[in-house]
Design a protein around this motif. Structure first.
Motif, short mmCIF file in Angstrom:
data_model
loop_
_atom_site.label_atom_id
_atom_site.label_comp_id
_atom_site.label_asym_id
_atom_site.label_seq_id
_atom_site.Cartn_x
_atom_site.Cartn_y
_atom_site.Cartn_z
N VAL A 251 0.86 -1.12 -0.03
CA VAL A 251 -0.12 0.55 0.28
C VAL A 251 0.47 1.53 0.29
N LEU A 252 2.19 0.72 0.97
CA LEU A 252 2.49 2.40 1.43
C LEU A 252 3.72 2.56 -0.09
N LEU A 253 4.00 1.70 -1.54
CA LEU A 253 5.19 2.01 -2.44
C LEU A 253 3.67 1.99 -3.21
N ILE A 254 2.32 1.84 -3.38
CA ILE A 254 1.45 1.89 -5.01
C ILE A 254 1.52 3.81 -4.37
N TRP A 255 1.21 3.99 -2.88
CA TRP A 255 0.81 5.78 -2.57
C TRP A 255 1.71 6.69 -2.85
N LEU A 256 3.41 5.92 -2.97
CA LEU A 256 4.62 6.97 -3.10
C LEU A 256 4.59 6.82 -4.57
N ASN A 257 4.15 5.70 -5.39
CA ASN A 257 4.53 5.93 -6.71
C ASN A 257 3.29 6.23 -7.65
N LEU A 258 2.37 6.58 -6.84
CA LEU A 258 1.17 7.57 -7.10
C LEU A 258 1.08 9.27 -7.01
N THR A 259 2.69 9.79 -5.91
CA THR A 259 2.53 11.16 -5.60
C THR A 259 4.03 11.14 -6.41
N ALA A 260 5.06 10.48 -6.75
CA ALA A 260 5.81 10.45 -7.74
C ALA A 260 5.15 11.14 -8.91
N VAL A 261 4.32 10.01 -9.77
CA VAL A 261 3.54 10.71 -10.69
C VAL A 261 2.83 12.19 -11.07
N THR A 262 1.77 12.45 -9.52
CA THR A 262 1.58 13.60 -9.67
C THR A 262 2.81 14.59 -9.82
N LEU A 263 3.47 14.77 -9.04
CA LEU A 263 4.67 15.70 -9.02
C LEU A 263 5.47 15.78 -10.13
N ILE A 264 5.63 14.89 -11.25
CA ILE A 264 6.54 15.09 -11.79
C ILE A 264 5.79 15.31 -13.25
N MET A 265 4.04 14.74 -13.19
CA MET A 265 3.23 15.81 -13.94
C MET A 265 2.81 16.97 -13.99
N GLY A 266 2.57 17.33 -13.01
CA GLY A 266 2.76 18.57 -12.72
C GLY A 266 3.74 19.57 -13.63
N ALA A 267 5.53 19.45 -13.44
CA ALA A 267 6.35 20.16 -14.41
C ALA A 267 5.38 20.01 -15.73
N GLU A 268 5.19 18.35 -16.68
CA GLU A 268 5.04 18.05 -17.51
C GLU A 268 4.20 18.65 -17.85
N LEU A 269 2.55 19.70 -17.03
CA LEU A 269 2.16 20.89 -17.49
C LEU A 269 2.04 21.97 -17.94
N ASN A 270 3.02 21.91 -16.97
CA ASN A 270 4.15 23.24 -17.55
C ASN A 270 4.56 23.08 -18.67
N GLY A 271 5.24 22.31 -18.68
CA GLY A 271 5.66 22.44 -19.81
C GLY A 271 4.79 22.46 -21.38
N THR A 272 3.86 21.15 -20.96
CA THR A 272 2.87 21.58 -22.25
C THR A 272 2.08 22.38 -22.53
N LEU A 273 2.25 23.25 -21.16
CA LEU A 273 1.66 24.81 -21.49
C LEU A 273 2.53 25.93 -22.39
N ILE A 274 3.30 25.86 -22.10
CA ILE A 274 4.63 26.20 -22.38
C ILE A 274 4.95 26.53 -24.01
N SER A 275 4.27 24.66 -24.42
CA SER A 275 4.77 24.32 -25.94
C SER A 275 3.33 24.82 -26.63
N LEU A 276 2.20 25.41 -25.91
CA LEU A 276 1.08 24.84 -26.44
C LEU A 276 0.95 27.21 -26.56
N ARG A 277 1.55 27.65 -25.67
CA ARG A 277 1.55 29.49 -26.12
C ARG A 277 2.66 29.37 -27.18
N LYS A 278 4.11 28.62 -27.41
CA LYS A 278 5.45 29.12 -27.93
C LYS A 278 4.41 28.57 -29.18
N ASP A 279 3.83 27.68 -29.99
CA ASP A 279 3.79 27.12 -31.49
C ASP A 279 2.31 27.09 -32.31
#
Length: 285
Positions: A251-279
């Motif tokens: 249970v702990l490992l699954i929760w930590l993995n979900l946490t990690a995915v969420t933190l990384i995808m937050g940065a990916e969302l910023n990168g996506t928005l930058i790309s959409l604004r750029k081109d």
């Protein structure tokens, strides 16, 4: 094989680009590595927090109550047992031990997350060796201070408020308002902690709009996913039947993995928005 063109609808295009980023940037592998470091971070941090609770005579029950809505019951029981045991056998030596390893292992996790953030922003490997380590150390120390202040805010608050009302004639209305605002303030502290991490991973200063959307989305998504997963584990899943005594660890490992995915995808969302604004279409992935 012909590639699939992005949808013309802006929202669907964003979902499409986020999906492609998840696959191209190996977010699954990066989140697994980050979850591994977070696992080794958890127990030294618990030692430090427990020793701090013992030295400051803070309330373990208040912390457990605050975490009850976002942590599965099995993980919560493990944390409560650990905090109760170590805080009742506190010592300055244990505090120093926990503090040392609460810096070393979180630094590894911070480095892993910063690399993922740089990948999301298309920055490549960092230049030099010393500066990234200094950034990771600085962030880790500030994070430990933030955690200590947040715990103090959640646990000492009630006793301080009662004392202030009785001895300093603090209005009961003001005390009640502060009691209700403690947790929103803690969430705000968590927002700025993640915002600061995204900002430190950059080579230079990024505009505010290139950082805050993913920070806010990651924090909101983490709270929601943790709440849903806790409800699922507590009411539907029974990992102890499938995995026996290691069910809590699963249970702990699954929760930590979900946490990690969420933190990384937050940065990916910023990168996506930058790309959409750029081109105008996010062709640069």
């Amino acid at each position: 094989m012909r590639s699939i063109s992005p949808p013309k609808n802006l929202f669907l295009r964003g979902i499409y680009l986020m999906t492609r980023r998840y696959l191209r940037h190996n977010v699954g592998i990066q989140s697994a590595a980050l979850a591994f470091y977070l696992l080794f971070t958890l127990f030294p941090v618990l030692i430090f927090i427990s020793a701090l609770l013992g030295l400051l005579n803070l309330d373990v029950a208040a912390i457990i109550q605050a975490l009850r809505t976002i942590l599965p019951a099995d993980v919560l029981n493990l944390v409560e047992m650990y905090l109760t045991y170590v805080s009742s056998n506190h010592s300055p030596q244990l505090l120093l031990f926990g503090l040392f390893f609460s810096i070393y292992f979180p630094m590894r996790a911070t480095n892993a997350l910063m690399r993922s953030v740089r990948t999301a922003y298309h920055l490549g490997p960092p230049r030099g060796v010393i500066l990234p380590r200094v950034k990771a150390l600085l962030y880790t120390v500030l994070l430990i201070i933030t955690i200590a202040l947040t715990l103090t805010l959640m646990t000492v608050g009630d006793r301080v408020l009662i004392y202030a009302v009785e001895h300093f004639h603090l209005p009961a209305v003001a005390a009640g308002m502060w009691a209700r605002l403690r947790f929103p303030v803690s969430a705000l502290v968590g927002y700025f902690a993640l915002f600061f991490l995204y900002a430190l991973a950059q080579d230079g200063r990024q505009p505010w709009r290139n950082i805050w959307p993913g920070t806010l989305a990651a924090l909101a998504a983490w709270l929601f996913i943790s709440w849903v997963y806790a409800m699922y584990v507590n009411n539907f899943a029974n990992y102890s039947v499938l995995y026996g005594s290691i069910g809590t660890v699963i249970v702990l490992l699954i929760w930590l993995n979900l946490t990690a995915v969420t933190l990384i995808m937050g940065a990916e969302l910023n990168g996506t928005l930058i790309s959409l604004r750029k081109d105008g279409g996010g062709a640069s992935l």
